[in-house]
Design a protein around this motif. Structure first.
Motif, PDB file in Angstrom:
ATOM      1  N   ALA A  12       8.015  28.517  12.661  1.00 33.03           N
ATOM      2  CA  ALA A  12       8.237  28.139  14.048  1.00 33.03           C
ATOM      3  C   ALA A  12       9.330  27.073  14.119  1.00 33.03           C
ATOM      4  O   ALA A  12       9.591  26.372  13.131  1.00 33.03           O
ATOM      5  CB  ALA A  12       6.942  27.611  14.665  1.00 33.03           C
ATOM      6  N   PRO A  13       9.973  26.912  15.285  1.00 30.39           N
ATOM      7  CA  PRO A  13      11.083  25.945  15.390  1.00 30.39           C
ATOM      8  C   PRO A  13      10.608  24.498  15.580  1.00 30.39           C
ATOM      9  O   PRO A  13      11.023  23.808  16.510  1.00 30.39           O
ATOM     10  CB  PRO A  13      11.841  26.457  16.622  1.00 30.39           C
ATOM     11  N   LEU A  14       9.739  24.061  14.669  1.00 25.63           N
ATOM     12  CA  LEU A  14       9.164  22.720  14.770  1.00 25.63           C
ATOM     13  C   LEU A  14       8.918  22.144  13.383  1.00 25.63           C
ATOM     14  O   LEU A  14       8.278  22.777  12.537  1.00 25.63           O
ATOM     15  CB  LEU A  14       7.840  22.783  15.541  1.00 25.63           C
ATOM     16  N   VAL A  15       9.444  20.938  13.157  1.00 25.14           N
ATOM     17  CA  VAL A  15       9.192  20.194  11.923  1.00 25.14           C
ATOM     18  C   VAL A  15       8.423  18.930  12.292  1.00 25.14           C
ATOM     19  O   VAL A  15       8.850  18.179  13.173  1.00 25.14           O
ATOM     20  CB  VAL A  15      10.504  19.795  11.212  1.00 25.14           C
ATOM     21  N   VAL A  16       7.295  18.706  11.632  1.00 27.86           N
ATOM     22  CA  VAL A  16       6.526  17.482  11.800  1.00 27.86           C
ATOM     23  C   VAL A  16       6.714  16.643  10.540  1.00 27.86           C
ATOM     24  O   VAL A  16       6.317  17.047   9.444  1.00 27.86           O
ATOM     25  CB  VAL A  16       5.036  17.775  12.044  1.00 27.86           C
ATOM     26  N   SER A  17       7.359  15.509  10.704  1.00 31.66           N
ATOM     27  CA  SER A  17       7.634  14.594   9.597  1.00 31.66           C
ATOM     28  C   SER A  17       6.612  13.456   9.621  1.00 31.66           C
ATOM     29  O   SER A  17       6.417  12.818  10.659  1.00 31.66           O
ATOM     30  CB  SER A  17       9.058  14.039   9.738  1.00 31.66           C
ATOM     31  N   ILE A  18       5.967  13.211   8.479  1.00 27.94           N
ATOM     32  CA  ILE A  18       4.939  12.161   8.376  1.00 27.94           C
ATOM     33  C   ILE A  18       5.322  11.257   7.196  1.00 27.94           C
ATOM     34  O   ILE A  18       4.853  11.431   6.076  1.00 27.94           O
ATOM     35  CB  ILE A  18       3.541  12.758   8.184  1.00 27.94           C
ATOM     36  N   PRO A  19       6.200  10.278   7.427  1.00 27.08           N
ATOM     37  CA  PRO A  19       6.724   9.483   6.308  1.00 27.08           C
ATOM     38  C   PRO A  19       5.912   8.247   5.926  1.00 27.08           C
ATOM     39  O   PRO A  19       6.153   7.671   4.872  1.00 27.08           O
ATOM     40  CB  PRO A  19       8.107   9.061   6.832  1.00 27.08           C
ATOM     41  N   HIS A  20       4.948   7.839   6.769  1.00 27.43           N
ATOM     42  CA  HIS A  20       4.321   6.525   6.570  1.00 27.43           C
ATOM     43  C   HIS A  20       2.813   6.556   6.358  1.00 27.43           C
ATOM     44  O   HIS A  20       2.188   5.495   6.340  1.00 27.43           O
ATOM     45  CB  HIS A  20       4.613   5.621   7.772  1.00 27.43           C
ATOM     46  N   ALA A  21       2.213   7.728   6.211  1.00 31.63           N
ATOM     47  CA  ALA A  21       0.758   7.786   6.062  1.00 31.63           C
ATOM     48  C   ALA A  21       0.303   7.572   4.621  1.00 31.63           C
ATOM     49  O   ALA A  21      -0.893   7.454   4.355  1.00 31.63           O
ATOM     50  CB  ALA A  21       0.227   9.127   6.575  1.00 31.63           C
ATOM     51  N   GLY A  22       1.248   7.497   3.682  1.00 30.05           N
ATOM     52  CA  GLY A  22       0.899   7.420   2.265  1.00 30.05           C
ATOM     53  C   GLY A  22       0.285   6.097   1.845  1.00 30.05           C
ATOM     54  O   GLY A  22       0.598   5.037   2.381  1.00 30.05           O
ATOM     55  N   MET A  23      -0.573   6.183   0.844  1.00 25.17           N
ATOM     56  CA  MET A  23      -1.236   5.004   0.268  1.00 25.17           C
ATOM     57  C   MET A  23      -0.954   4.870  -1.224  1.00 25.17           C
ATOM     58  O   MET A  23      -1.466   3.961  -1.884  1.00 25.17           O
ATOM     59  CB  MET A  23      -2.742   5.115   0.485  1.00 25.17           C
ATOM     60  N   LEU A  24      -0.130   5.756  -1.769  1.00 21.88           N
ATOM     61  CA  LEU A  24       0.109   5.786  -3.210  1.00 21.88           C
ATOM     62  C   LEU A  24       1.095   4.706  -3.634  1.00 21.88           C
ATOM     63  O   LEU A  24       2.184   4.580  -3.075  1.00 21.88           O
ATOM     64  CB  LEU A  24       0.652   7.158  -3.610  1.00 21.88           C
ATOM     65  N   ILE A  25       0.700   3.932  -4.647  1.00 21.35           N
ATOM     66  CA  ILE A  25       1.581   2.936  -5.244  1.00 21.35           C
ATOM     67  C   ILE A  25       1.709   3.267  -6.727  1.00 21.35           C
ATOM     68  O   ILE A  25       0.749   3.121  -7.494  1.00 21.35           O
ATOM     69  CB  ILE A  25       1.041   1.510  -5.060  1.00 21.35           C
ATOM     70  N   PRO A  26       2.855   3.776  -7.173  1.00 17.58           N
ATOM     71  CA  PRO A  26       3.020   4.167  -8.576  1.00 17.58           C
ATOM     72  C   PRO A  26       2.824   2.990  -9.533  1.00 17.58           C
ATOM     73  O   PRO A  26       3.020   1.826  -9.175  1.00 17.58           O
ATOM     74  CB  PRO A  26       4.464   4.684  -8.624  1.00 17.58           C
ATOM     75  N   GLU A  27       2.448   3.304 -10.759  1.00 15.77           N
ATOM     76  CA  GLU A  27       2.166   2.276 -11.747  1.00 15.77           C
ATOM     77  C   GLU A  27       3.391   1.457 -12.127  1.00 15.77           C
ATOM     78  O   GLU A  27       3.269   0.337 -12.628  1.00 15.77           O
ATOM     79  CB  GLU A  27       1.558   2.911 -13.004  1.00 15.77           C
ATOM     80  N   ASP A  28       4.598   1.997 -11.892  1.00 11.63           N
ATOM     81  CA  ASP A  28       5.805   1.264 -12.256  1.00 11.63           C
ATOM     82  C   ASP A  28       6.291   0.329 -11.145  1.00 11.63           C
ATOM     83  O   ASP A  28       7.392  -0.221 -11.225  1.00 11.63           O
ATOM     84  CB  ASP A  28       6.923   2.217 -12.672  1.00 11.63           C
ATOM     85  N   VAL A  29       5.484   0.153 -10.097  1.00 12.24           N
ATOM     86  CA  VAL A  29       5.788  -0.831  -9.053  1.00 12.24           C
ATOM     87  C   VAL A  29       4.974  -2.079  -9.353  1.00 12.24           C
ATOM     88  O   VAL A  29       3.732  -2.051  -9.315  1.00 12.24           O
ATOM     89  CB  VAL A  29       5.467  -0.282  -7.646  1.00 12.24           C
ATOM     90  N   HIS A  30       5.663  -3.164  -9.662  1.00 15.78           N
ATOM     91  CA  HIS A  30       4.998  -4.376 -10.142  1.00 15.78           C
ATOM     92  C   HIS A  30       5.208  -5.545  -9.178  1.00 15.78           C
ATOM     93  O   HIS A  30       6.107  -5.524  -8.336  1.00 15.78           O
ATOM     94  CB  HIS A  30       5.546  -4.758 -11.525  1.00 15.78           C
ATOM     95  N   GLY A  31       4.369  -6.566  -9.349  1.00 14.36           N
ATOM     96  CA  GLY A  31       4.571  -7.826  -8.647  1.00 14.36           C
ATOM     97  C   GLY A  31       3.930  -7.934  -7.285  1.00 14.36           C
ATOM     98  O   GLY A  31       4.108  -8.939  -6.591  1.00 14.36           O
ATOM     99  N   LEU A  32       3.169  -6.926  -6.865  1.00 12.64           N
ATOM    100  CA  LEU A  32       2.539  -6.973  -5.549  1.00 12.64           C
ATOM    101  C   LEU A  32       1.414  -8.009  -5.513  1.00 12.64           C
ATOM    102  O   LEU A  32       0.703  -8.212  -6.502  1.00 12.64           O
ATOM    103  CB  LEU A  32       1.976  -5.603  -5.188  1.00 12.64           C
ATOM    104  N   VAL A  33       1.251  -8.628  -4.378  1.00 12.41           N
ATOM    105  CA  VAL A  33       0.151  -9.578  -4.199  1.00 12.41           C
ATOM    106  C   VAL A  33      -1.177  -8.856  -4.368  1.00 12.41           C
ATOM    107  O   VAL A  33      -2.076  -9.322  -5.068  1.00 12.41           O
ATOM    108  CB  VAL A  33       0.236 -10.256  -2.816  1.00 12.41           C
ATOM    109  N   SER A  34      -1.317  -7.705  -3.721  1.00 17.67           N
ATOM    110  CA  SER A  34      -2.516  -6.893  -3.860  1.00 17.67           C
ATOM    111  C   SER A  34      -2.254  -5.499  -3.318  1.00 17.67           C
ATOM    112  O   SER A  34      -1.394  -5.310  -2.443  1.00 17.67           O
ATOM    113  CB  SER A  34      -3.707  -7.512  -3.120  1.00 17.67           C
ATOM    114  N   ARG A  35      -3.000  -4.532  -3.818  1.00 13.67           N
ATOM    115  CA  ARG A  35      -2.891  -3.170  -3.284  1.00 13.67           C
ATOM    116  C   ARG A  35      -3.348  -3.139  -1.833  1.00 13.67           C
ATOM    117  O   ARG A  35      -2.764  -2.434  -0.997  1.00 13.67           O
ATOM    118  CB  ARG A  35      -3.722  -2.208  -4.128  1.00 13.67           C
ATOM    119  N   GLU A  36      -4.391  -3.906  -1.524  1.00 16.92           N
ATOM    120  CA  GLU A  36      -4.895  -3.931  -0.155  1.00 16.92           C
ATOM    121  C   GLU A  36      -3.804  -4.374   0.813  1.00 16.92           C
ATOM    122  O   GLU A  36      -3.602  -3.765   1.869  1.00 16.92           O
ATOM    123  CB  GLU A  36      -6.099  -4.869  -0.049  1.00 16.92           C
TER     124      GLU A  36
END
Length: 263
Positions: A12-36
């Motif tokens: 159909a002529p419709l694209v639904v883009s959902i760029p911000h619903a993710g919760m995944l933080i890869p293991e190679d991302v370091h230095g975060l205060v917390s996952r929460e």
């Protein structure tokens, strides 16, 4: 499809883009205060909210990567989408509330930002462009619907309570005003605004080309419309509470399809 990027193809002529619903933080991302803290500002459950769209023949792109890792709806050059207003960047270092996401001194370097862009930003947008081009070859016009949500109260970003439906078309530049007006008409029974605080992010602005048959619109929902904001966070998915919202969104997406088919 990858472990973080889900592409469900429809014709159909419709694209639904959902760029911000993710919760995944890869293991190679370091230095975060917390996952929460890093996942607090996600567009919680938006992929569930629009799951019905696959039954309408829409193409759905959904990133599982947290927006803290990289924001897929920001200008990759780092240019602010809202000059003079508080916002977050390509690789945010603060939350919506202005709280640090990284331990002091551990913020992503320029090289790390480029790595994340190569791993996540570029593939998402290559997939999105590919789907837009595929559908545009099948139809005289298509609608790109960029789906978002946010807490109803974020004092750093906006005053008071956000309207339930926030429709953005980059002040009319990214889609035909007739489509914007038709979407707004479905929201008449609830609080809504067109091109208010949220005029559309980089996706809407970058891909919207109404003169070439690509009509892009962003919908920023207040989370209160489909999930409780006053309890545990992130709010649990409640299909019963979300059902009325989904009915309204179903009518909106049907209008998007009808608009595209009438062009």
């Amino acid at each position: 499809m990858t472990d973080w990027l889900i592409v469900e193809r429809g014709d159909a002529p419709l694209v639904v883009s959902i760029p911000h619903a993710g919760m995944l933080i890869p293991e190679d991302v370091h230095g975060l205060v917390s996952r929460e803290q890093a996942t607090h500002d996600a567009d919680h459950h938006v992929e569930k909210l629009y799951a019905f769209a696959r039954g309408m023949g829409a193409t759905i792109l959904h990133s599982r990567i947290s927006r803290t890792v990289i924001d897929l709806n920001r200008d990759p050059s780092g240019k602010s989408l809202y000059p003079g207003q508080a916002t977050t960047g390509l690789c945010p270092v603060t939350s919506f509330d202005g709280e640090p996401l990284y331990v002091a001194g551990a913020e992503p370097s320029a090289a790390e930002i480029l790595r994340r862009r190569s791993c996540y930003f570029d593939p998402y947008h290559a997939a999105l462009r590919g789907e837009i081009d595929r559908l545009r070859a099948l139809h005289p016009a298509i609608v790109l619907y960029d789906a978002h949500s946010i807490r109803s109260h974020v004092p750093r970003l906006f005053d008071g309570e956000l309207p339930q439906f926030n429709i953005g078309s980059f002040d009319g530049a990214s889609c035909d005003p007739a489509l914007t007006n038709a979407i707004a008409a479905h929201c008449a029974s609830a609080s809504h605004v067109v091109n208010g605080r949220f005029k559309g992010g980089w996706i809407t602005r970058h891909y919207g080309a109404p003169m070439h048959g690509i009509h892009a619109v962003q919908m920023e929902l207040s989370i209160r419309g489909y999930a409780a904001e006053d309890g545990a966070w992130p709010p649990p998915w409640d299909p019963v509470r979300a059902a009325p919202m989904q009915a309204m969104l179903g009518a909106i997406l049907a209008t998007c399809l009808d608009f595209a088919k009438d062009q």
